[in-house]
Design a protein around this motif. Structure first.
Motif, PDB file in Angstrom:
ATOM      1  N   UNK A  11       0.840  -1.203   0.000  1.00  0.00           N
ATOM      2  CA  UNK A  11       0.000   0.000   0.000  1.00  0.00           C
ATOM      3  C   UNK A  11       0.873   1.250   0.000  1.00  0.00           C
ATOM      4  N   UNK A  12       1.898   1.245   0.855  1.00  0.00           N
ATOM      5  CA  UNK A  12       2.811   2.391   0.930  1.00  0.00           C
ATOM      6  C   UNK A  12       3.513   2.599  -0.404  1.00  0.00           C
ATOM      7  N   UNK A  13       3.969   1.539  -1.027  1.00  0.00           N
ATOM      8  CA  UNK A  13       4.640   1.628  -2.324  1.00  0.00           C
ATOM      9  C   UNK A  13       3.698   2.176  -3.400  1.00  0.00           C
ATOM     10  N   UNK A  14       2.446   1.743  -3.398  1.00  0.00           N
ATOM     11  CA  UNK A  14       1.497   2.249  -4.393  1.00  0.00           C
ATOM     12  C   UNK A  14       1.234   3.725  -4.172  1.00  0.00           C
ATOM     13  N   UNK A  15       1.097   4.147  -2.916  1.00  0.00           N
ATOM     14  CA  UNK A  15       0.886   5.566  -2.638  1.00  0.00           C
ATOM     15  C   UNK A  15       2.076   6.398  -3.107  1.00  0.00           C
ATOM     16  N   UNK A  16       3.280   5.909  -2.876  1.00  0.00           N
ATOM     17  CA  UNK A  16       4.472   6.611  -3.356  1.00  0.00           C
ATOM     18  C   UNK A  16       4.476   6.684  -4.879  1.00  0.00           C
ATOM     19  N   UNK A  17       4.067   5.618  -5.532  1.00  0.00           N
ATOM     20  CA  UNK A  17       4.007   5.611  -6.998  1.00  0.00           C
ATOM     21  C   UNK A  17       2.989   6.612  -7.517  1.00  0.00           C
ATOM     22  N   UNK A  18       1.861   6.702  -6.841  1.00  0.00           N
ATOM     23  CA  UNK A  18       0.827   7.668  -7.236  1.00  0.00           C
ATOM     24  C   UNK A  18       1.374   9.091  -7.134  1.00  0.00           C
ATOM     25  N   UNK A  19       1.994   9.407  -6.016  1.00  0.00           N
ATOM     26  CA  UNK A  19       2.532  10.756  -5.797  1.00  0.00           C
ATOM     27  C   UNK A  19       3.662  11.038  -6.779  1.00  0.00           C
ATOM     28  N   UNK A  20       4.553  10.087  -6.960  1.00  0.00           N
ATOM     29  CA  UNK A  20       5.674  10.256  -7.904  1.00  0.00           C
ATOM     30  C   UNK A  20       5.152  10.476  -9.325  1.00  0.00           C
ATOM     31  N   UNK A  21       4.122   9.724  -9.705  1.00  0.00           N
ATOM     32  CA  UNK A  21       3.544   9.868 -11.046  1.00  0.00           C
ATOM     33  C   UNK A  21       2.865  11.226 -11.198  1.00  0.00           C
ATOM     34  N   UNK A  22       2.185  11.689 -10.163  1.00  0.00           N
ATOM     35  CA  UNK A  22       1.563  13.018 -10.216  1.00  0.00           C
ATOM     36  C   UNK A  22       2.633  14.079 -10.450  1.00  0.00           C
ATOM     37  N   UNK A  23       3.750  13.958  -9.758  1.00  0.00           N
ATOM     38  CA  UNK A  23       4.841  14.904  -9.927  1.00  0.00           C
ATOM     39  C   UNK A  23       5.393  14.854 -11.353  1.00  0.00           C
ATOM     40  N   UNK A  24       5.566  13.649 -11.887  1.00  0.00           N
ATOM     41  CA  UNK A  24       6.104  13.494 -13.241  1.00  0.00           C
ATOM     42  C   UNK A  24       5.172  14.113 -14.279  1.00  0.00           C
ATOM     43  N   UNK A  25       3.883  13.850 -14.138  1.00  0.00           N
ATOM     44  CA  UNK A  25       2.915  14.420 -15.083  1.00  0.00           C
ATOM     45  C   UNK A  25       2.942  15.948 -14.992  1.00  0.00           C
TER      46      UNK A  25
END
Length: 188
Positions: A11-25
């Motif tokens: 869950x923590x890894x997915x949340x980090x991926x979501x935030x990281x992807x938002x930043x990239x976009x």
């Protein structure tokens, strides 16, 4: 039902991926391009899964980006020394962070969030970062220190915004940083 350590980490890894992807976009296409649909598609999950992690949707994700950004900025501003000795390095670190992370800095500076500033409800990491500014500029009283820190922060923000929109000569960055540090240096 309690979660296993493995599930909690997933869950923590997915949340980090979501935030990281938002930043990239945001870095690539701007914050208006950051939508729940685009994020879900980019990381390969359904929108309901994304909302399970961030019930507040996009606004909650942006708020997380803002908190993470201030955490990273505070880490960058932690320079050796104490007080006035740190001012030139702190100024340089702040401006470098804003220059190197323009979309994150934009969210930190202007995104509408539920984050409260200048209050007992202000998140600890924001108070810590502001405390670094206060210690660097000093002052005769708590109030004087706070005002000087606010003025330094405002100056750094203004420089960051002008630089982000190519309104300043990049060849003068070092001279500008030294001038800001001199303006806010402690006076005996």
């Amino acid at each position: 039902m309690p979660r296993s350590a493995q599930e909690t980490e997933r869950i923590r890894e997915r949340e980090l991926r979501i935030v990281r992807t938002a930043r990239q976009i945001a870095e690539q296409d701007g914050w208006s391009a950051v939508t729940v649909r685009r994020l879900a598609d980019a990381i390969g999950v359904s929108q309901p899964i994304l909302y399970r992690h961030f019930p507040g949707g996009r606004d909650e994700i942006v708020e997380r980006v803002v908190i993470d950004g201030y955490t990273e900025l505070a880490a960058a501003m932690r320079v050796p020394g104490d007080g006035a000795d740190t001012l030139p390095a702190l100024v340089a670190a702040y401006l470098a962070f804003a220059r190197e992370h323009p979309a994150v800095y934009e969210a930190m500076a202007s995104a509408r969030t539920g984050i409260v500033f200048a209050s007992s409800e202000t998140p600890a990491i924001l108070r810590e970062g502001f405390g670094m500014l206060e210690r660097a500029v000093g002052g005769e009283s708590d109030r004087d220190r706070a005002v000087r820190a606010e003025l330094l922060w405002s100056t750094l923000h203004g420089i960051s915004q002008f630089a982000a929109h190519d309104r300043l000569d990049a060849a003068l960055d070092d001279v500008r940083e030294d001038a800001v540090a001199a303006l806010f240096a402690r006076h005996p």
